[in-house]
Design a protein around this motif. Structure first.
Motif, PDB file in Angstrom:
ATOM      1  N   ALA A  90      15.515  41.974 -52.400  1.00 24.34           N
ATOM      2  CA  ALA A  90      14.704  42.304 -53.583  1.00 24.34           C
ATOM      3  C   ALA A  90      15.438  41.921 -54.860  1.00 24.34           C
ATOM      4  CB  ALA A  90      14.344  43.787 -53.597  1.00 24.34           C
ATOM      5  N   LYS A  91      16.725  42.230 -54.925  1.00 26.52           N
ATOM      6  CA  LYS A  91      17.521  41.894 -56.111  1.00 26.52           C
ATOM      7  C   LYS A  91      17.610  40.377 -56.273  1.00 26.52           C
ATOM      8  CE  LYS A  91      21.909  42.657 -58.414  1.00 26.52           C
ATOM      9  NZ  LYS A  91      23.230  43.256 -58.353  1.00 26.52           N
ATOM     10  N   VAL A  94      14.214  39.288 -57.719  1.00 29.00           N
ATOM     11  CA  VAL A  94      13.978  39.762 -59.088  1.00 29.00           C
ATOM     12  C   VAL A  94      14.872  39.023 -60.084  1.00 29.00           C
ATOM     13  CG1 VAL A  94      14.199  41.773 -60.616  1.00 29.00           C
ATOM     14  CG2 VAL A  94      13.083  42.004 -58.406  1.00 29.00           C
ATOM     15  N   MET A 104       3.995  38.200 -54.109  1.00 32.17           N
ATOM     16  CA  MET A 104       5.100  39.152 -54.291  1.00 32.17           C
ATOM     17  C   MET A 104       4.698  40.527 -53.765  1.00 32.17           C
ATOM     18  SD  MET A 104       8.247  39.514 -55.242  1.00 32.17           S
ATOM     19  CE  MET A 104       8.749  38.264 -56.384  1.00 32.17           C
ATOM     20  N   SER A 105       3.437  40.897 -53.908  1.00 32.49           N
ATOM     21  CA  SER A 105       3.010  42.214 -53.427  1.00 32.49           C
ATOM     22  C   SER A 105       3.124  42.297 -51.898  1.00 32.49           C
ATOM     23  CB  SER A 105       1.592  42.548 -53.895  1.00 32.49           C
ATOM     24  OG  SER A 105       0.672  41.612 -53.406  1.00 32.49           O
ATOM     25  N   LEU A 108       6.945  42.532 -51.113  1.00 28.64           N
ATOM     26  CA  LEU A 108       7.500  43.858 -51.400  1.00 28.64           C
ATOM     27  C   LEU A 108       6.968  44.920 -50.435  1.00 28.64           C
ATOM     28  CD1 LEU A 108       7.572  43.783 -55.301  1.00 28.64           C
ATOM     29  CD2 LEU A 108       9.490  43.493 -53.713  1.00 28.64           C
ATOM     30  N   LEU A 111       9.206  44.682 -47.355  1.00 30.87           N
ATOM     31  CA  LEU A 111      10.597  44.464 -47.732  1.00 30.87           C
ATOM     32  C   LEU A 111      11.609  44.678 -46.607  1.00 30.87           C
ATOM     33  CD1 LEU A 111      12.236  43.475 -50.092  1.00 30.87           C
ATOM     34  CD2 LEU A 111      12.453  45.816 -50.885  1.00 30.87           C
ATOM     35  N   GLU A 115      14.160  41.740 -45.745  1.00 28.07           N
ATOM     36  CA  GLU A 115      15.625  41.939 -45.777  1.00 28.07           C
ATOM     37  C   GLU A 115      16.238  41.477 -44.463  1.00 28.07           C
ATOM     38  OE1 GLU A 115      17.906  43.020 -47.968  1.00 28.07           O
ATOM     39  OE2 GLU A 115      16.716  43.943 -49.537  1.00 28.07           O
TER      40      GLU A 115
END
Length: 132
Positions: A90-91, A94, A104-105, A108, A111, A115
């Motif tokens: 996520a980082k 972003v 993106m939705s 996320l 996630l 990951e």
């Protein structure tokens, strides 16, 4: 010499790992998508997977005429840091360390699976990270 990252052979190993990793296979079982990964240093170095209900059904070089649902481009160093778990997905997105095109939705909302997919970059044995 190892297997070049994102090469067709490397992508096949990535697909095998994906399909045997519960976090990706089960965590993303609601998704069917085409994901393409690229190296920022050389965007012609790219690999693509096609996922059907969480399972990779095709992996290798980008298929001609197949537009990815998700396109992720990053420098080799960023892919390595993601693979080592030093940089959360996520980082990375972003802060634009990973250039991301797609919903993106959806990313996320999934996630944990994302990951896990990015951490797998560090789990392919004998990866050659060099960029010519």
């Amino acid at each position: 010499m190892g297997t070049p990252v994102l090469s067709p052979e490397w992508m096949k190993s990535y697909a095998e790992l994906w399909n045997t990793t519960e976090a990706t296979r089960e965590g993303l079982k609601k998704l069917s998508m085409v994901v393409e990964y690229r190296l920022a240093e050389d965007e012609s170095r790219a690999g693509q997977i096609e996922v059907d209900s969480g399972e990779v059904v095709r992996a290798g070089a980008p298929a001609e005429g197949v537009k990815p649902d998700f396109l992720l481009t990053a420098k080799v160093e960023t892919w390595q840091r993601l693979g080592e778990g030093e940089l959360p997905a996520a980082k990375a997105m972003v802060t634009r360390k990973v250039k991301f095109r797609g919903s993106m939705s959806v990313a996320l909302a999934n996630l944990p699976g994302l990951e896990a997919a990015m951490k797998m970059f560090g789990q392919i044995d004998d990866t050659d990270w060099s960029v010519d």
